[in-house]
Design a protein around this motif. Structure first.
Motif, PDB file in Angstrom:
ATOM      1  N   GLN A  10       0.834  -1.204   0.000  1.00 12.66           N
ATOM      2  CA  GLN A  10       0.000   0.000   0.000  1.00 12.66           C
ATOM      3  C   GLN A  10       0.871   1.258   0.000  1.00 12.66           C
ATOM      4  O   GLN A  10       0.597   2.227  -0.704  1.00 12.66           O
ATOM      5  CB  GLN A  10      -0.932   0.031   1.224  1.00 12.66           C
ATOM      6  CG  GLN A  10      -2.017  -1.022   1.191  1.00 12.66           C
ATOM      7  CD  GLN A  10      -2.845  -0.971  -0.088  1.00 12.66           C
ATOM      8  OE1 GLN A  10      -3.288   0.080  -0.522  1.00 12.66           O
ATOM      9  NE2 GLN A  10      -3.039  -2.119  -0.722  1.00 12.66           N
ATOM     10  N   LEU A  59       2.402   1.771  -3.511  1.00 15.76           N
ATOM     11  CA  LEU A  59       1.452   2.300  -4.491  1.00 15.76           C
ATOM     12  C   LEU A  59       1.113   3.760  -4.189  1.00 15.76           C
ATOM     13  O   LEU A  59       1.040   4.589  -5.096  1.00 15.76           O
ATOM     14  CB  LEU A  59       0.186   1.440  -4.511  1.00 15.76           C
ATOM     15  CG  LEU A  59       0.370   0.013  -5.052  1.00 15.76           C
ATOM     16  CD1 LEU A  59      -0.896  -0.806  -4.839  1.00 15.76           C
ATOM     17  CD2 LEU A  59       0.764   0.033  -6.522  1.00 15.76           C
ATOM     18  N   ASN A  86       3.665   5.967  -5.559  1.00 11.94           N
ATOM     19  CA  ASN A  86       3.920   5.844  -7.002  1.00 11.94           C
ATOM     20  C   ASN A  86       5.070   4.910  -7.362  1.00 11.94           C
ATOM     21  O   ASN A  86       5.754   5.113  -8.362  1.00 11.94           O
ATOM     22  CB  ASN A  86       4.162   7.216  -7.646  1.00 11.94           C
ATOM     23  CG  ASN A  86       2.901   8.039  -7.626  1.00 11.94           C
ATOM     24  OD1 ASN A  86       1.815   7.504  -7.851  1.00 11.94           O
ATOM     25  ND2 ASN A  86       3.023   9.312  -7.311  1.00 11.94           N
ATOM     26  N   VAL A 122       6.102   0.905  -8.262  1.00 12.66           N
ATOM     27  CA  VAL A 122       5.514  -0.363  -8.695  1.00 12.66           C
ATOM     28  C   VAL A 122       6.112  -1.471  -7.831  1.00 12.66           C
ATOM     29  O   VAL A 122       7.326  -1.697  -7.856  1.00 12.66           O
ATOM     30  CB  VAL A 122       5.837  -0.641 -10.187  1.00 12.66           C
ATOM     31  CG1 VAL A 122       5.314  -2.013 -10.597  1.00 12.66           C
ATOM     32  CG2 VAL A 122       5.254   0.452 -11.072  1.00 12.66           C
ATOM     33  N   LEU A 172      -5.112  -4.929  -1.700  1.00 11.54           N
ATOM     34  CA  LEU A 172      -4.981  -4.344  -3.042  1.00 11.54           C
ATOM     35  C   LEU A 172      -6.348  -4.242  -3.717  1.00 11.54           C
ATOM     36  O   LEU A 172      -7.062  -5.233  -3.826  1.00 11.54           O
ATOM     37  CB  LEU A 172      -4.052  -5.242  -3.869  1.00 11.54           C
ATOM     38  CG  LEU A 172      -3.774  -4.845  -5.309  1.00 11.54           C
ATOM     39  CD1 LEU A 172      -3.128  -3.462  -5.400  1.00 11.54           C
ATOM     40  CD2 LEU A 172      -2.868  -5.891  -5.967  1.00 11.54           C
ATOM     41  N   ASP A 173      -6.707  -3.038  -4.167  1.00  8.38           N
ATOM     42  CA  ASP A 173      -8.007  -2.934  -4.832  1.00  8.38           C
ATOM     43  C   ASP A 173      -7.848  -3.145  -6.337  1.00  8.38           C
ATOM     44  O   ASP A 173      -6.768  -2.989  -6.906  1.00  8.38           O
ATOM     45  CB  ASP A 173      -8.730  -1.620  -4.493  1.00  8.38           C
ATOM     46  CG  ASP A 173      -7.917  -0.418  -4.872  1.00  8.38           C
ATOM     47  OD1 ASP A 173      -7.549  -0.321  -6.052  1.00  8.38           O
ATOM     48  OD2 ASP A 173      -7.644   0.421  -3.988  1.00  8.38           O
ATOM     49  N   GLU A 174      -8.967  -3.505  -6.953  1.00  4.47           N
ATOM     50  CA  GLU A 174      -8.973  -3.878  -8.370  1.00  4.47           C
ATOM     51  C   GLU A 174      -8.362  -2.821  -9.271  1.00  4.47           C
ATOM     52  O   GLU A 174      -7.662  -3.122 -10.221  1.00  4.47           O
ATOM     53  CB  GLU A 174     -10.419  -4.128  -8.826  1.00  4.47           C
ATOM     54  CG  GLU A 174     -10.814  -5.571  -8.742  1.00  4.47           C
ATOM     55  CD  GLU A 174     -12.172  -5.829  -9.380  1.00  4.47           C
ATOM     56  OE1 GLU A 174     -12.855  -6.702  -8.873  1.00  4.47           O
ATOM     57  OE2 GLU A 174     -12.542  -5.158 -10.378  1.00  4.47           O
ATOM     58  N   ALA A 175      -8.624  -1.567  -8.942  1.00  2.00           N
ATOM     59  CA  ALA A 175      -8.188  -0.479  -9.818  1.00  2.00           C
ATOM     60  C   ALA A 175      -6.667  -0.438  -9.972  1.00  2.00           C
ATOM     61  O   ALA A 175      -6.152   0.018 -10.987  1.00  2.00           O
ATOM     62  CB  ALA A 175      -8.697   0.850  -9.270  1.00  2.00           C
ATOM     63  N   ARG A 176      -5.957  -0.931  -8.956  1.00  2.00           N
ATOM     64  CA  ARG A 176      -4.498  -0.837  -9.007  1.00  2.00           C
ATOM     65  C   ARG A 176      -3.815  -2.171  -9.252  1.00  2.00           C
ATOM     66  O   ARG A 176      -2.592  -2.229  -9.412  1.00  2.00           O
ATOM     67  CB  ARG A 176      -3.981  -0.242  -7.690  1.00  2.00           C
ATOM     68  CG  ARG A 176      -4.550   1.147  -7.448  1.00  2.00           C
ATOM     69  CD  ARG A 176      -3.953   1.760  -6.228  1.00  2.00           C
ATOM     70  NE  ARG A 176      -3.133   2.905  -6.589  1.00  2.00           N
ATOM     71  CZ  ARG A 176      -2.722   3.816  -5.728  1.00  2.00           C
ATOM     72  NH1 ARG A 176      -3.035   3.713  -4.463  1.00  2.00           N
ATOM     73  NH2 ARG A 176      -1.985   4.828  -6.127  1.00  2.00           N
ATOM     74  N   GLY A 195      -1.238  -3.146 -12.220  1.00  2.00           N
ATOM     75  CA  GLY A 195       0.103  -2.561 -12.257  1.00  2.00           C
ATOM     76  C   GLY A 195       1.118  -3.242 -11.348  1.00  2.00           C
ATOM     77  O   GLY A 195       2.305  -2.918 -11.382  1.00  2.00           O
ATOM     78  N   VAL A 196       0.645  -4.176 -10.544  1.00  2.00           N
ATOM     79  CA  VAL A 196       1.563  -4.850  -9.609  1.00  2.00           C
ATOM     80  C   VAL A 196       2.306  -5.974 -10.332  1.00  2.00           C
ATOM     81  O   VAL A 196       1.773  -6.591 -11.242  1.00  2.00           O
ATOM     82  CB  VAL A 196       0.729  -5.399  -8.418  1.00  2.00           C
ATOM     83  CG1 VAL A 196       1.527  -6.373  -7.568  1.00  2.00           C
ATOM     84  CG2 VAL A 196       0.212  -4.245  -7.571  1.00  2.00           C
TER      85      VAL A 196
END
Ligand code: PEP
Length: 257
Positions: free
Chosen positions: A115, A118, A121, A123, A155-159, A162-163
């Motif tokens: 968290q 992210l 900013n 990755v 971790l939410d779906e929106a991010r 990018g992981v």
């Protein structure tokens, strides 16, 4: 679903300033202006700045090996995400098995660090993998599933897309033993199925899953050619420019097919 292969070098605690600068310089020259795959190097924290300066204008990106998940404050000896982005980092390795084993890092701590990464900013490259005993006890999938679920818990779906996940069987790290392409692909496939359950199949199809564990020039092509292996996290072989360049070339070749 096209995922751009991603090769990252984890230099661990294995360079000094001179060798870090020399190695980074050789890689900048070797990679040139662009490469089909994405490339990052993760030097020791104290040399990030020196290497960052050298990477200006190069497509090679910079990564850190860890972070502390807090904003500025009384955390003696620690480095946070804002400091890492400040000196040019784009990636951060989280939950490497050496940190899990030597520093007792837990999935919950990795989730908190993720968290923070992210939010800052960065990755995250989230490492998971079973020990030899766990593999012999046929617990590989269960162990890896628990690590993925625990480390990505918040971790939410929106991010999620990018992981980066790095599947690194502990028994293959720094040992010269490598998972066969079939063994690695089987775990990568099950991680992707799990990600589809946790998020959506579309998101799972976008998440890059690197393999790590004694990746060398002579096994890179076969590993990277597997459908669910999207790159490599490389330890020992990332310390020799020629070897790391050969692994990058193997990933570039996969891009071209
Ligand atoms: C690693 O430390 O992430 C790693 C994969 O190391 P090696 O390539 O040396 O096995």
């Amino acid at each position: 679903m096209t995922r751009r292969p991603f090769i990252a070098g984890n230099w661990k605690m294995n360079t000094r300033r001179d060798s870090a600068v020399e190695l980074a310089g050789q890689l900048v020259k070797g990679v040139g202006e662009r490469s089909a795959c994405e490339v990052a190097i993760c030097p020791p924290t104290v040399y990030l700045s020196a290497v960052s300066d050298l990477l200006a204008g190069s497509p090679i990106e910079l990564g850190a090996q860890n972070l502390y998940p807090a904003a500025d404050g009384a955390y003696t000896g620690e480095v946070n995400a804002a400091m890492l982005t400040d000196i040019g980092c784009r990636f951060v390795i989280l939950g490497h098995s050496e940190r899990r084993q030597l520093m007792g890092e837990t999935d919950a701590e990795v989730a908190t660090k993720l968290q923070a990464a992210l939010a800052g900013n960065l990755v995250p490259i989230v490492c998971v993998g079973e020990t030899l005993e766990q593999r012999q006890a046929e617990q590989t999938e269960a162990v890896v599933e628990a690590q993925v679920r625990g480390s990505l818990a918040e971790l939410d779906e929106a991010r999620a897309a990018g992981v980066v996940i790095a599947y690194e069987p502990v028994w293959a790290i720094g040992t010269g033993l490598t998972a066969t392409p079939e063994q690695a692909e089987s775990v990568h496939r099950s991680i992707r199925q799990l990600l589809a359950e946790m998020f959506t199949p579309e998101i799972a199809g976008q998440i890059r899953i690197q393999y790590g564990g004694s990746v060398k020039p002579d096994n890179a092509v076969d590993l990277l050619g597997q459908p669910n292996i999207d790159g490599a996290l490389v330890g020992g072989a990332s310390l020799k420019a020629a070897d790391f360049m050969a692994i990058i070339a193997a990933a570039d070749a996969v891009c071209a097919t």
